[in-house]
Every structure is written in structure tokens, then in C-alpha cells.
Design an enzyme around this catalytic site. Sequence first.
Site, mmCIF file in Angstrom:
data_model
loop_
_atom_site.group_PDB
_atom_site.id
_atom_site.type_symbol
_atom_site.label_atom_id
_atom_site.label_comp_id
_atom_site.label_asym_id
_atom_site.label_seq_id
_atom_site.Cartn_x
_atom_site.Cartn_y
_atom_site.Cartn_z
ATOM 1 N N PHE A 1 0.802 -1.217 0.000
ATOM 2 C CA PHE A 1 0.000 0.000 0.000
ATOM 3 C C PHE A 1 0.836 1.269 0.000
ATOM 4 O O PHE A 1 0.406 2.312 0.462
ATOM 5 C CB PHE A 1 -0.995 -0.004 1.170
ATOM 6 N N GLY B 1 -4.857 0.193 -9.033
ATOM 7 C CA GLY B 1 -4.556 -0.180 -7.651
ATOM 8 C C GLY B 1 -5.042 0.825 -6.629
ATOM 9 O O GLY B 1 -5.186 0.492 -5.453
ATOM 10 N N GLU B 2 -5.268 2.063 -7.056
ATOM 11 C CA GLU B 2 -5.589 3.104 -6.078
ATOM 12 C C GLU B 2 -6.962 3.735 -6.258
ATOM 13 O O GLU B 2 -7.553 4.233 -5.300
ATOM 14 C CB GLU B 2 -4.487 4.173 -6.125
ATOM 15 N N ARG C 1 -7.719 -0.290 -20.226
ATOM 16 C CA ARG C 1 -7.872 -1.680 -20.601
ATOM 17 C C ARG C 1 -7.650 -2.560 -19.373
ATOM 18 O O ARG C 1 -6.663 -2.407 -18.643
ATOM 19 C CB ARG C 1 -6.813 -1.986 -21.647
ATOM 20 N N ASN D 1 -6.812 -8.435 -16.402
ATOM 21 C CA ASN D 1 -7.310 -9.640 -15.749
ATOM 22 C C ASN D 1 -8.518 -9.244 -14.895
ATOM 23 O O ASN D 1 -8.358 -8.754 -13.779
ATOM 24 C CB ASN D 1 -6.194 -10.245 -14.888
ATOM 25 N N PRO D 2 -9.728 -9.450 -15.412
ATOM 26 C CA PRO D 2 -10.915 -8.986 -14.685
ATOM 27 C C PRO D 2 -11.002 -9.515 -13.259
ATOM 28 O O PRO D 2 -11.476 -8.814 -12.368
ATOM 29 C CB PRO D 2 -12.076 -9.518 -15.541
ATOM 30 N N GLN E 1 -8.721 -5.830 -6.809
ATOM 31 C CA GLN E 1 -8.036 -4.576 -6.492
ATOM 32 C C GLN E 1 -9.041 -3.472 -6.200
ATOM 33 O O GLN E 1 -8.877 -2.696 -5.262
ATOM 34 C CB GLN E 1 -7.184 -4.148 -7.696
ATOM 35 N N GLY F 1 0.879 -8.614 -4.196
ATOM 36 C CA GLY F 1 -0.380 -9.274 -3.881
ATOM 37 C C GLY F 1 -1.464 -8.925 -4.880
ATOM 38 O O GLY F 1 -2.593 -9.406 -4.797
ATOM 39 N N GLY G 1 -4.079 1.354 -14.974
ATOM 40 C CA GLY G 1 -3.736 1.068 -13.574
ATOM 41 C C GLY G 1 -4.940 1.294 -12.688
ATOM 42 O O GLY G 1 -5.680 2.263 -12.875
#
Lengths: 748, 330
Positions: free
Chosen positions: A273, A697-698, A622, A625-626, A632, A500, A695
Amino acid sequence: MTAPTVSAPSTPMAVPSVSAATAAAGTTTSPAPTRTAGSSGAVGTSRTRLEGRAKVTGAARYAGEVPFAELAYGWLATSTVARGRIRSIGAEPVLAMPGVLAVLHHENAPRLKPGVGMMGPDATLQILQDDRVPHVGWPVALVVAETPEQARAAAEALVVTYDEEPHDVGFSSGHPGLHTPDGGPRARTDTEKGDIEAELAASAVVVDEEYTTPEEYHTAMEPHAAVARWEDGRLEVIDSNQGSHAVAQDLAKLFFLDATSVRVRSEHVGGAFGSKGLMRPHLIVAAMAATMLDRPVRVVLTRRQLFSMVGFRPATAQRIRLGAEPGGRLRALDHDATSFSSTINEYVEQSAQPSRVVYAADALRTRTRVVRLDVPTPSFMRAPGWAPGSFAIESAMDELAEKTGLDPITLRLRNEPEVGPASGLPFSSRNLIPCFEEGARRFGWTDRDPRPGTRRDGRWLLGTGMAAAAHSAGTAPSSASITAEADGTFTVRIAAADIGTGARTALTQIAADALETPLKTVRVKIADSDFGPAFLAGGSMGTASWAWAVTEAAAALREKLALVDQIPGEGTTARADTTELVMAMRGQERYAFGAQFAEVAVDVASGEVRVRRMLGTFAVGRVVNPLTARSQLIGGMIMGLSMALHEEGIRDTASGGLVNGDLAGYHVASNADVPVIEAGWVDDPDTYNPTGIKGLGEIGIVGVAAAIANAVWHATGIRHRSLPIRLDRVLTAGTAIENSIGGGAVTY
Amino acid sequence: MREFGYMRATDVTEAVSLLATDPEARFLGGGTNLVDLMKTGVENPALLIDVRELPLDRIEVADDGALKIGATVTNSDLAADPEVRRRYPALAQAVLAGASGQLRNMATVGGNLLQRTRCGYFGDTTQPCNKRVPGSGCPALTGEHHNHAILDWSEHCVATHPSDMGVALAAFDAVVSVHTADGPAELPLSEFYLPVGDTPHRETALPPGALITGVTLPAAPVAARSRYRKVRERASYAFANGSIAAALDVEDGTVRDVRLAFGAVASRPWRARKAEQALTGGPATPEAFAAAADAELAAARPLTHNGYKVPLIRNLVVAMLTELTQEDAR
């Protein structure tokens, strides 16, 4: 810049995909997005993590678990005062304790090169270099012993005395030490467009409020750990980090070593994180001890140490002033963000960022100020700036919707910008409106009664709220190599990190498509600094940056392979480095967007707030990996819920330390707090980065706290402008709803 | 963490005599609190006497109808026991409101009674704390105390007792059975915990060297209609900000019998006798419930940041007794 084309695989996928719907109970996903034109195959299909079996069976080794012969164990002793100088370190009696090999401290530790740091000179790396104590929990000594138990016992027995000095850990927006930081070339701290005061004065409707967020901690499951050892003249390190190459570079500089003399690997990382983005003290002292003792040394931080040594999100106080026409169009948007840093580093929490991106306004001003306190150095934590900033601006927009009598989505649609509001630059793509529309449809927003306090379920008042979300979607230079092996398989090497998130799996899918080869013929090796420069797993830039490098390497390899008849025994390798391509990217605003929706239940007689459901719809470019993408996004949304209701580092002004610096005291949402969550995405074609990846992740955490706070207002008629929305605050504030059952402090 | 000896006792007499061999010995039950505190240096016993294998793991109904709960019964077994669930449902609910499944599988009744406060200053050995180091001071008084005591605290300590189970036991007049070198003895729970006074480090009236062997709940028909409610900062796995155990018997709109106890408001589970007195024989109305709560809370002395506990407890009393009344009417 000429964008390289994405290879169009011709080989049909042989590996069956995992249905997204079966992956996590209680969640659903939007229909699979369309793929970038010309591509088909692995990218865009759901895949379980390649290392999943190794992780759940324990076969995967984390940095604190990799076995070594002759391993010695280091344990850090940390300061108990908030400011001062070390007067003495009682090493002698500790050296006589069983198994103790060494006590490292500022008088005997190896000297480090000053001024080293990934983002500029980083004083947090200067461990055991002088007698200065800048905060509670600063490392003052490392005890090394034959067993971790001996090391810990000795470190706890070590007597350190201090010459204590008065300290200041109290933050507020009125602190006299607040100043405009030198953001450096990477970060604008202030922007100004138009005459903010004149527009405010001319506005029919004005919102002027302060919003605050507390200290928040990453609390990744895996504590930071490292093993350092010298082997064949190289410093070999197993670390837990988000970017092995950058860590290796800094480690080499810090120890006056040639860059090729250091190797850092980080194969599995149990969450980060942001806390593992920079080199951290555990690695530095492990390298010091390995050098002094000439044997492998492991250092693992304790949970409590994580609360003072690996960064955190600083508290923020943000004043928002909005001025609008009666119809909701913004004439003025003023975002004044304050936060704090330590006395040794100036970390800037850029909470005003969202206000430069999300809404058009005739006059737009953002300001950022920081005060230096006697606290540990804050650092980036999931969606730095964006997460706390979105709480402020998205709460204020809800207040403006209330004042103008507009639906919160309608208000936002009326302030949708054509170009970057602060920069004037075009957006590479901006699909926020489809997020609103799709999210509203799926959540059932259109049937909402805008009046607060109209719905009830027993003792619970019910409400719904929403917020917009944005997060930068950058790309950074990275390099990768791909080897075509003689047996027909391919080996990809890139110093990416999988913290992860599923990055290893996503890159395998990217490589398979780029090479037009079945997934099972591709193996991706990551997290080894010997693989060359690669950006870290951070800033929502990892997959986008790495995927481009992998795609480039694949294209180069295919060109090479076209010229050879047979692959030699050692294979045929091609490398790619995207530095020039990335440096050529200029002049656009590139963001992921999203819309967050939440329904809450509030019992004003007890103060309890429970989130009943959440839905997020995102435009994230895009999706590779759904399955892991949804994980995420949902993970981010849960962290946002936790930020809204639970997380709060409570700092003791008298001692300067945290009162709740462990997982019993620092509450993160428990399973029972997390409701049904839907996360999905809309089509968001964007080839600014030719992989089309933005991206994600956030973006999941951004806006959640505001959506929940806005829902609490809708339930109770009371605005909560300070996080977390703790039960004592809810109870004390009560409800603005007349004839309410259980009206807070004055019941019955 | 200090090195310590470990012994396992097989009968009660042996356990008590083993404890006497070392002034720094402690009994070990489930270890869910003691072991944590040993890791952080708050507790530093020289010797642990493991009592988990003592034959004290039964729950039995005595001839007089009392329920006798052995000291090593785990929280999980206590909460699942049919007699407990039928006759003292608030006790089962209280136990299930605490900790996690894993912890409840380990934690014991005896240990639960003796668990230590979760005050952050108590748990941090770099901080002063009168409970941990007598005379060193109480930083919570002027520091972080939003979840500290409002009743019966002293300037020496404002910490709360963390147990949920204890709150239900307090409501039901539990009696603690102990065993000392002189033999067995009994101690009402109402006398088990000592007032804070100027000795916050002395928490119980347990005689020196005593082992808790069990808890007895007297037969109480009112307890069959009882509930426990816990308010906390997340839905699970957090200590209470305020909790209540209540039992109510109403006939023709009049309160015949009532039991009330509060958690997270004082250094011990708080039996609300003043509120019970105010209610007994009176009308079962929300107004009467509120007045009774006020009678109990009149003695509250909130600190700067925990004043919300007064309306919280008041609201919980009214809500809980109203629910029980409605249930009674059905």
C-alpha cells in the site's frame, strides 16, 4: 511519438478462463470490457494468480522466511522520546547476554553516504549515523544475535538514555509553522486560475467548510523484512519491497558500492500500500550487520515498529470554498490543503490534486501547506493526496448539491470540464460520465428521495451517497527482456513487483498475447534487480509501465526470431527499455475515473454506522485480468470504508507517540463491517500508453469516504466533516431529523 | 520478553501449591491476554502454571438450580451451552460479542475475569501507568481517553474493565469460587473487583495464592428473558465503548424484576443497582427507563472526551428495556 502496435495473437487460448462470477461471493462484475482493437487471447480474461497455490500451501517464501545457513538475527531498538539526543547506549551488558553477536549504534555503525534517496535526499535512510532523535520510534540500535529470541531479549534489555528536548506533535490548520513546501520538479503544490475572491463574491451559493482526516497507516499483512548477505563479492538481499531495482540502486549508493555489486530480490510481498515503495530501515541495518559480521543477517520489523518506521498518511485539514450559480455551475473552487511532515524530511500530502482535475470552474485555486513536527516521516499511502483530498472536495460538492437543490450527479454533470481545469491540457480519455450513468443505473440512484432522513429500518436511519473519483494514470520508464527458449517456451524477465495484486499473472497474459503464444508457454520472472530498471509497484503505474516494456521486448524478439532458423541452446533474447518512448509522452492529462455509491444505516441512539452496500463503477483503461482487477477495486473500496469509519492513528501529545500503534488499537474494517460490494468498469479506450492500461490499484479507495459521509448526511441530516465517522461523534451530533426515534444525546 | 518456567498442573491442590513455590508465578489459562502482555513486557512472570487440564471444564446444574461453570470452560463452550442459552441468554450473547472465534476457543472463564484493561498507556511500557508501575502517573487523564471510565474512577486510573462476559455475570449475581492453600472459598462478583482508589494495580480481592475454580450463577427466572448489547467502533473484534446486560420481568405494565449491568464505563463490570431500584415496582415505560438510567448515571463524571458514554448508556437502557418489554407483551 510513434506508438508501437500491439501484436495480434493468432493462437487461440488453450487455458480455460475462470468465471469472474465465481471468484468472490457477494460480488458481481460488469460485463467484460471490449479489448483494444486487434488483440485477442489472454488479456481481458479472468485468471487466478499463478502463484496462488504456492501461497495458500505455504510453499511461497516471503523475505522473513527464506532459510539461510549461518543466519543471524537483528532486532531494532527504537527511541522512546520524541525529540532529543542520545546520551548513552548501554551496549556492554547486552553484549554479555546469551547469543549476542553485536550491538550497532551511531558510534560504531558503518558510515552511509548522505543525500541518497529515490525521490531526492531521504534522511530516513540515515540510520544509526548520529545521536539525533527526531521522533518516538526512531531506530537507535540494532542488536544481532544467534536467534531472534536472543536478539529481541537483548534489544529490550538495552538501556538507552537521552537528553530530551521539548517536542511538538500537535497538528491543526492553524499551526503557525505551516508553510508552502518546495514541491520540487515532481509536484506542483499551488495552482491559480482566475480571480477566486471575485468569483466567490459574485456567487449565488457558497460552501465554505473545513474537512479533516487523521493519521492513517498502511497495515499491510506482511511486516517489512530483509535478509542481507555477502556472496562472491556481491551484497545479496532478499527484501519485501515494491521495486527491487530502485531499492538496489539506493542501497549501492548508500553503502558506497558499485551498482553491479548489489542484488535485491523480492519475489513475494504480502501487501504494501505504498509502505514498501522506498528503502526502509530494516534493510539498511541488515546490510550493515551482514557487512560487519560477514554472515547473513535477517531483520524483521514488529507490528508496533511498523507504526513508526515505514511511513503513514499524515493527518490533513482542508478548507474548501465553492461558489456556484443557482443552477450549480461552479464559478469558484478553492482547495486549501494542509498536512504535516517530520523534521527530517518534507513529505507533502498532495490533497488538493483532485480539485485540479475533476471539475470545471471559472476560478480555480489549489494551495498546499505543510508543517514540520516531531513525528515519523509520512509517506505515500494508497492514493496519496487523492484519497484524503477526495473526501474534502466530494463532501463539499454534496453540500453544494444540497444548497442548490440539485441531484449530486446532476451537479457534477454541470461541471464536467472539457480540458484539465488547472492545466488546460486535453485529457487522453475521460469517461467519468459513463461511470455516473452506469453506476447510478446499477445502484438504483435515480429513485432516490433527496431529502435526508426519510428512510428507516427499525432503529436504523438509512441513507445513500455518492462521490466522484479520479486518480492519475501515469507511465514510467521500464525495461524487460524476453528469451525464446530452445524448447519453445518463453522466459520474461522484468524487475516488476507483485505485492499481492496479481501483477505476475497480468504480465504473463500481456506477454502471451504479445508473443502470440499460449499462456502456459510463458514464464514471467519478476522482482530481481539484476533484470534491469523497472518502475516500482506504485502510483497505479506498475502494470501500465511494465506491460509496455514487455510488449516492446516481445516485438523486438519477434523481429529477431524472424531472422533465425533455429533457437540456440541458450535461447534467443531481446531486451527493451521504454525510457525514450515514455519521455516522448507529453502534453496530456491522463487519469482513471470512477463513481462511488454507498448505502448506510445509522443508529443515532448508539452512534453506530454500518455500510449496507457499496457500488463502484470505474473507467480504468484496458483491464488485463478482470478477476484480479475486481479484487483490487473491491480492496480499495474496503480500505475506503475503513478510512471512512474506522482508521485513525491517535497521537499522544504528551509523549509524542501513538496510543494505538497495534492492530488491536488501530482499527481496520473487520469482515463483519464489509457489506456486499459491486465493482465494475465501463469501456475506456485510451492508447496514450499503447497498452491501453491505466492502472487500478488506487482508484478504488478514492471517493469512498465522501460517498459514505454523504450517505450519513442523507440518513441523519448531519454533516460529518472529520474522519473517521466515529460513533461518539455521530452520537454527539445526533440527527437533524424531527421526531426521530432515538435522537442522539436527547432521547425520549 | 523474560525467560520463564512452565509447569502443568493436574489437580487444583497441586496448582495452588505450585504457585506458592515462586512469588512471581502466574496461572495460565487460554493465554489470550497474558501471553500478549508477556510479549510486550507488561507482564513478566517467572513461572507459568498451566491450569487448562484441571478438571474444571464442566457446566453443571446444582440441586438448588444454580448453574456452576468451571473456570477452564472455554468461552466458546460457555456460549454454546444449552443451559446457558436457555436460562441466561445475555451471558451467551455477551461471550459471543467478544474477541474472535479463535480467541473464544482458547479463552477461559477464569482468565476472562482476570483480563487486564486495554488502555493504550497500560499496554505501552514506555509510558507511565499507575496500574502497571504504581506511582508513575496516569497519562490518560489528560491524554487519549475517549473510551475510558465515566463511573467510579480516580485520579490514579481511569481505565475500564474490558470483559463482556463479566457484565452479564454481574447482572446475574455471580459468585466466584476460589481455592487457596486453606481450601475452597467463595467471593461474590460484586466484591471480587476492588474500587480503583489509589491502588489501581490491585484489581481484585482474590486472596494471595488463590486459583479461580469456577463461577456460580444463582437460579434467577428473570434471567431467561435477558439480552446483551455491545456498541463498539467496528462490527466485530473490538472492545466495547458501552455495553449493557439487561433482564426484565413485566406484569400488567409493572416491573416485577429487573437486572441491569453496564460494560466499558468503569474499572469493573458495573451493576446498575440504583436503576434497578428505581424501576422495580414501577411502570415499564420509556420515560421510567430513562429516569432509571439517569438515576444510575447521576454519579457519572465524564472526562473531556468520553462524555458521549452518558447518553450512550442511557439510550441503551431505554432501547434494551423497551425491546424486552415488547417481547414480554407478545
